[in-house]
Write a protein that holds these residues in place. Structure first.
Motif, short mmCIF file in Angstrom:
data_model
loop_
_atom_site.label_atom_id
_atom_site.label_comp_id
_atom_site.label_asym_id
_atom_site.label_seq_id
_atom_site.Cartn_x
_atom_site.Cartn_y
_atom_site.Cartn_z
N GLN A 98 -4.56 -4.19 -9.66
CA GLN A 98 -3.29 -3.89 -8.99
C GLN A 98 -3.42 -4.04 -7.48
N LYS A 99 -4.49 -3.46 -6.93
CA LYS A 99 -4.70 -3.51 -5.49
C LYS A 99 -4.92 -4.94 -5.01
N TRP A 142 -2.01 4.72 -7.44
CA TRP A 142 -2.30 3.60 -8.34
C TRP A 142 -2.72 4.17 -9.68
N ASP A 165 0.10 -8.35 2.82
CA ASP A 165 -0.64 -7.22 2.27
C ASP A 165 0.32 -6.05 2.10
N PHE A 175 -1.37 -6.81 -4.87
CA PHE A 175 -0.56 -6.39 -3.73
C PHE A 175 -1.28 -6.60 -2.39
N GLY A 176 -2.59 -6.54 -2.40
CA GLY A 176 -3.35 -6.72 -1.16
C GLY A 176 -3.48 -8.16 -0.73
N SER A 183 -0.40 -3.46 0.01
CA SER A 183 -1.14 -2.31 -0.51
C SER A 183 -0.97 -1.03 0.32
N VAL A 196 -6.55 -0.51 -11.90
CA VAL A 196 -6.20 -0.16 -10.53
C VAL A 196 -6.77 -1.21 -9.57
N ALA A 197 -7.99 -1.65 -9.81
CA ALA A 197 -8.60 -2.67 -8.94
C ALA A 197 -7.76 -3.95 -8.94
#
Length: 195
Positions: free
Chosen positions: A108-109, A127, A119, A112-113, A121, A105-106
């Motif tokens: 993934q963020k 997530w 950004d 996208f971030g 996210s 998840v980290a």
């Protein structure tokens, strides 16, 4: 009616080459220094990396290394323009968006971030990674639908892996196979998706 869209990342919203040719080598080059500073079994981490293993401990370490790279401006997440455009449109239409990827998840963020499309996210409501369950098992998709508060019948899953789509369909979701090379998939880009 589609109330939620669940998407994979690698090969779906983002290129396979970004992950394999940019992110993995970046983490591998910095892994010895990270292990020296934080501890851990370097040989085991490298073996998992060589096997492209979906091991939580490896994904955690890679995510921490990538976070430092994104923060330093050394990494920018790749997201296809057609994916970013569709995600923004669907979010604007009130459709819940979520990610289900074998990457943490980290990670993934971070993609996208810190994407080359801005950004993204804030567009996502959920997530999910392999801590939810394997991507090729229907139960994982049922758990995600429950977590999002949406019936599986009202969800669309997007992936470049047929076995993942089969699992989503077995859970009652609609699923589309994306093949960005224009081959055997249902769609070649997010622009081809009709809700």
């Amino acid at each position: 009616m589609t109330k939620a869209i669940l998407t994979d990342i690698e090969g779906t919203t983002s290129s396979l080459s970004f992950v394999h040719d940019t992110l993995f080598p970046y983490a591998r080059a910095r892994l010895p220094a990270w292990v020296a500073e934080h501890g851990g079994d370097l040989a085991q981490l490298l073996a998992w990396m060589d096997a492209d293993a979906k091991v939580t401990e490896l994904k955690d370490v890679q995510g921490r290394i990538w976070a430092a790279g994104y923060a330093a401006g050394e990494l920018t997440g790749h997201v296809y323009p057609d994916a970013a455009e569709a995600l923004r449109r669907w979010h604007g239409d009130g459709i819940k968006l979520a990610v289900f990827s074998s990457g943490s998840v980290a990670a993934q963020k971070l993609i996208f971030g810190h994407s080359d499309q801005g950004d993204l996210s804030p567009l996502f409501s959920g997530w999910f990674d392999t801590t939810t369950g394997p991507k090729r098992e229907a139960l994982s998709y049922l758990m995600i639908a429950d977590a999002l508060g949406v019936s599986p019948a009202d969800m669309l899953f997007l992936s470049d892996i047929a076995a993942e789509n089969d699992a989503a369909k077995a859970a009652g979701m609609r699923a589309m196979l994306i093949d960005r090379e224009g081959g055997a998939g249902d769609i070649a880009s997010f622009a081809d998706i009709v809700l």
